[in-house]
Motif scaffolding. Sequence first.
Motif, PDB file in Angstrom:
ATOM      1  N   LYS A   1       0.799  -1.241   0.032  1.00 43.15           N
ATOM      2  CA  LYS A   1      -0.017   0.088  -0.176  1.00 43.15           C
ATOM      3  C   LYS A   1       0.879   1.453   0.088  1.00 43.15           C
ATOM      4  O   LYS A   1       0.453   2.137  -0.578  1.00 43.15           O
ATOM      5  CB  LYS A   1      -0.917  -0.090   1.306  1.00 43.15           C
ATOM      6  CG  LYS A   1      -2.121  -0.631   1.107  1.00 43.15           C
ATOM      7  CD  LYS A   1      -3.009  -0.497   2.308  1.00 43.15           C
ATOM      8  CE  LYS A   1      -4.301  -1.184   2.110  1.00 43.15           C
ATOM      9  NZ  LYS A   1      -5.140  -1.231   3.349  1.00 43.15           N
ATOM     10  N   GLU A   2       1.929   1.120   0.752  1.00 40.60           N
ATOM     11  CA  GLU A   2       2.955   2.150   0.732  1.00 40.60           C
ATOM     12  C   GLU A   2       3.531   2.438  -0.689  1.00 40.60           C
ATOM     13  O   GLU A   2       3.463   3.689  -1.017  1.00 40.60           O
ATOM     14  CB  GLU A   2       3.840   1.930   2.030  1.00 40.60           C
ATOM     15  CG  GLU A   2       4.570   3.138   2.483  1.00 40.60           C
ATOM     16  CD  GLU A   2       5.259   2.764   3.892  1.00 40.60           C
ATOM     17  OE1 GLU A   2       4.807   2.046   4.812  1.00 40.60           O
ATOM     18  OE2 GLU A   2       6.339   3.297   3.842  1.00 40.60           O
ATOM     19  N   LEU A   3       4.038   1.567  -1.200  1.00 45.64           N
ATOM     20  CA  LEU A   3       4.523   1.667  -2.431  1.00 45.64           C
ATOM     21  C   LEU A   3       3.609   2.374  -3.497  1.00 45.64           C
ATOM     22  O   LEU A   3       3.891   3.093  -4.294  1.00 45.64           O
ATOM     23  CB  LEU A   3       5.136   0.335  -3.014  1.00 45.64           C
ATOM     24  CG  LEU A   3       6.201  -0.211  -2.110  1.00 45.64           C
ATOM     25  CD1 LEU A   3       6.631  -1.627  -2.342  1.00 45.64           C
ATOM     26  CD2 LEU A   3       7.634   0.774  -2.633  1.00 45.64           C
ATOM     27  N   VAL A   4       2.334   1.857  -3.388  1.00 44.91           N
ATOM     28  CA  VAL A   4       1.201   1.997  -4.419  1.00 44.91           C
ATOM     29  C   VAL A   4       1.035   3.746  -4.131  1.00 44.91           C
ATOM     30  O   VAL A   4       0.914   4.522  -5.187  1.00 44.91           O
ATOM     31  CB  VAL A   4      -0.096   1.136  -4.246  1.00 44.91           C
ATOM     32  CG1 VAL A   4      -1.151   1.878  -4.931  1.00 44.91           C
ATOM     33  CG2 VAL A   4       0.150  -0.237  -4.643  1.00 44.91           C
ATOM     34  N   ALA A   5       0.839   3.851  -2.981  1.00 41.88           N
ATOM     35  CA  ALA A   5       0.527   5.515  -2.636  1.00 41.88           C
ATOM     36  C   ALA A   5       1.616   6.320  -3.087  1.00 41.88           C
ATOM     37  O   ALA A   5       1.305   7.307  -3.914  1.00 41.88           O
ATOM     38  CB  ALA A   5       0.307   5.708  -1.196  1.00 41.88           C
ATOM     39  N   THR A   6       2.930   5.953  -2.847  1.00 47.22           N
ATOM     40  CA  THR A   6       3.996   6.826  -3.408  1.00 47.22           C
ATOM     41  C   THR A   6       3.944   6.911  -4.971  1.00 47.22           C
ATOM     42  O   THR A   6       4.232   7.864  -5.441  1.00 47.22           O
ATOM     43  CB  THR A   6       5.584   6.074  -2.969  1.00 47.22           C
ATOM     44  OG1 THR A   6       5.345   5.578  -1.571  1.00 47.22           O
ATOM     45  CG2 THR A   6       6.588   7.280  -3.328  1.00 47.22           C
TER      46      THR A   6
ATOM     47  N   LEU B   1      11.134   2.678   1.425  1.00 49.31           N
ATOM     48  CA  LEU B   1      11.687   4.013   1.833  1.00 49.31           C
ATOM     49  C   LEU B   1      12.875   4.227   0.689  1.00 49.31           C
ATOM     50  O   LEU B   1      13.117   5.048   0.257  1.00 49.31           O
ATOM     51  CB  LEU B   1      12.337   3.997   3.319  1.00 49.31           C
ATOM     52  CG  LEU B   1      13.236   4.928   3.667  1.00 49.31           C
ATOM     53  CD1 LEU B   1      12.109   6.411   4.143  1.00 49.31           C
ATOM     54  CD2 LEU B   1      13.864   4.665   5.146  1.00 49.31           C
ATOM     55  N   LEU B   2      13.899   3.150   0.771  1.00 44.65           N
ATOM     56  CA  LEU B   2      15.020   2.999  -0.288  1.00 44.65           C
ATOM     57  C   LEU B   2      14.422   3.601  -1.637  1.00 44.65           C
ATOM     58  O   LEU B   2      15.001   4.244  -2.406  1.00 44.65           O
ATOM     59  CB  LEU B   2      15.537   1.717  -0.362  1.00 44.65           C
ATOM     60  CG  LEU B   2      16.213   1.353   0.798  1.00 44.65           C
ATOM     61  CD1 LEU B   2      16.857  -0.259   0.797  1.00 44.65           C
ATOM     62  CD2 LEU B   2      17.464   2.211   0.846  1.00 44.65           C
ATOM     63  N   ARG B   3      13.066   3.259  -2.016  1.00 43.87           N
ATOM     64  CA  ARG B   3      12.558   3.459  -3.521  1.00 43.87           C
ATOM     65  C   ARG B   3      12.388   4.925  -3.595  1.00 43.87           C
ATOM     66  O   ARG B   3      12.623   5.512  -4.777  1.00 43.87           O
ATOM     67  CB  ARG B   3      11.321   2.783  -3.829  1.00 43.87           C
ATOM     68  CG  ARG B   3      11.614   1.196  -4.128  1.00 43.87           C
ATOM     69  CD  ARG B   3      10.300   0.694  -4.587  1.00 43.87           C
ATOM     70  NE  ARG B   3       9.969   0.804  -5.838  1.00 43.87           N
ATOM     71  CZ  ARG B   3      10.842   0.183  -6.825  1.00 43.87           C
ATOM     72  NH1 ARG B   3      11.874  -0.668  -6.626  1.00 43.87           N
ATOM     73  NH2 ARG B   3      10.494   0.449  -8.171  1.00 43.87           N
TER      74      ARG B   3
ATOM     75  N   VAL C   1      12.904   8.185  11.846  1.00 42.35           N
ATOM     76  CA  VAL C   1      14.429   8.249  12.085  1.00 42.35           C
ATOM     77  C   VAL C   1      15.079   7.166  11.031  1.00 42.35           C
ATOM     78  O   VAL C   1      16.175   7.217  10.920  1.00 42.35           O
ATOM     79  CB  VAL C   1      14.188   7.293  13.492  1.00 42.35           C
ATOM     80  CG1 VAL C   1      15.691   6.961  13.960  1.00 42.35           C
ATOM     81  CG2 VAL C   1      13.703   8.597  14.500  1.00 42.35           C
ATOM     82  N   LEU C   2      13.878   6.267  10.745  1.00 47.86           N
ATOM     83  CA  LEU C   2      14.728   5.160   9.744  1.00 47.86           C
ATOM     84  C   LEU C   2      15.337   5.731   8.376  1.00 47.86           C
ATOM     85  O   LEU C   2      16.334   5.452   7.935  1.00 47.86           O
ATOM     86  CB  LEU C   2      13.404   4.547   9.110  1.00 47.86           C
ATOM     87  CG  LEU C   2      13.540   2.965   8.766  1.00 47.86           C
ATOM     88  CD1 LEU C   2      14.339   2.189   9.784  1.00 47.86           C
ATOM     89  CD2 LEU C   2      12.253   2.234   8.602  1.00 47.86           C
ATOM     90  N   GLU C   3      14.857   6.951   8.038  1.00 48.86           N
ATOM     91  CA  GLU C   3      15.288   7.636   6.815  1.00 48.86           C
ATOM     92  C   GLU C   3      16.681   8.135   7.146  1.00 48.86           C
ATOM     93  O   GLU C   3      17.754   8.118   6.386  1.00 48.86           O
ATOM     94  CB  GLU C   3      14.282   8.941   6.513  1.00 48.86           C
ATOM     95  CG  GLU C   3      14.722   9.531   5.085  1.00 48.86           C
ATOM     96  CD  GLU C   3      13.456  10.655   4.683  1.00 48.86           C
ATOM     97  OE1 GLU C   3      12.359   9.963   4.889  1.00 48.86           O
ATOM     98  OE2 GLU C   3      13.825  11.612   4.502  1.00 48.86           O
ATOM     99  N   LEU C   4      16.660   8.662   8.377  1.00 44.88           N
ATOM    100  CA  LEU C   4      18.152   9.188   8.737  1.00 44.88           C
ATOM    101  C   LEU C   4      19.070   8.106   8.795  1.00 44.88           C
ATOM    102  O   LEU C   4      20.267   8.190   8.541  1.00 44.88           O
ATOM    103  CB  LEU C   4      17.950  10.102  10.400  1.00 44.88           C
ATOM    104  CG  LEU C   4      19.095  10.418  10.597  1.00 44.88           C
ATOM    105  CD1 LEU C   4      19.804  11.615  10.014  1.00 44.88           C
ATOM    106  CD2 LEU C   4      18.777  11.070  12.150  1.00 44.88           C
ATOM    107  N   CYS C   5      18.505   7.100   9.342  1.00 43.25           N
ATOM    108  CA  CYS C   5      19.507   5.884   9.707  1.00 43.25           C
ATOM    109  C   CYS C   5      20.140   5.244   8.330  1.00 43.25           C
ATOM    110  O   CYS C   5      21.167   5.116   8.173  1.00 43.25           O
ATOM    111  CB  CYS C   5      18.774   4.700  10.146  1.00 43.25           C
ATOM    112  SG  CYS C   5      18.442   5.017  11.821  1.00 43.25           S
ATOM    113  N   VAL C   6      19.153   5.134   7.071  1.00 49.24           N
ATOM    114  CA  VAL C   6      19.411   4.730   5.952  1.00 49.24           C
ATOM    115  C   VAL C   6      20.613   5.672   5.259  1.00 49.24           C
ATOM    116  O   VAL C   6      21.739   5.203   4.968  1.00 49.24           O
ATOM    117  CB  VAL C   6      18.452   4.654   4.812  1.00 49.24           C
ATOM    118  CG1 VAL C   6      18.813   4.327   3.387  1.00 49.24           C
ATOM    119  CG2 VAL C   6      17.653   3.631   5.354  1.00 49.24           C
TER     120      VAL C   6
END
Lengths: 186, 107
Positions: free
Chosen positions: A58-63, B46-48, B9-14
């Motif tokens: 869902k997150e991927l689709v929204a993005t 997040l990576l994408r 925080v995850l974004e910062l970690c990556v």
Amino acid sequence: MNKKEFMDNLNATLGKLPVEERNDILQDFEEHFTFGLEEGKTEAQIVESLGSPNHIAKELVATYHVDQVEGSITAGNILRAVWAVIGLGFFNLVIVLGPFIALVAIVVSGWAVAVSFIASPLLVLVNMTIALDHFVLFDLFFSLLLAGLGLLIAIGMFYVTKVLMNAFVRYLTYNVNLVKGGMKNA
Amino acid sequence: MNVQFKKGVLELCVLVLLDKQDRYGYELVQRISDRIAISEGSVYPLLRRLTKDGYFTTYLKESTEGPSRKYYKLTDEGRRYLDELLQEWETFTNGVNQLIEEGVNRE
């Protein structure tokens, strides 16, 4: 859940994305499973720590849909993006759907006023044909005035619609970033 | 911990993990989950997103054993973004820490 179930579930929820995009995503998870298994984890353990495939998809689709709107603003794109962002959770239902309905209401009513003003001389003509003796010059001039006003409102609405849509897209983007985190919004 | 908060925080970690060297997806996920409890699957969206935003580029690298790995590399833009986030993070944590100290002292 084993690997196959996870991947099937992910794939099913990703359904609407283009094939290359979907394959690319599935490949990432395929890779994840391979390395996890190499480290001696079981499929069940890997699935457990990955979390819900449904939510990930869902997150991927929204993005994806919000990115599409940023590329080109069309009614269809906006609707799909709104729908996808709402799907992320109840929180989004409230903060996305509310402003969206308000915005659509403003745009629709503005255009309705413009169109009916422009059409008013026609109504005077209709009135004339129905009741031939009932011709009042005032009606005609007033309707012409309204038509002029309607044209101005229409031109105004053209810009208002554009600005509102752009603002809303920015709002959607902000929402996706908020849901995904992003210290900028923390 | 709050999910929304953790994601930020995850974004910062990556970004921090990629500052010194390029890494592949699985490696990134493991590094983070060794230290913080996360749903590992949420790192991939997040990576994408960060890649689409132009903060990373990716390349495939064949490995002697196993499948080829997709490596992530921080771009100049990504590095600027990291600096920005780090500054915000410091201001934020300093503020919270001070509030905690004051709160604790009074008790």
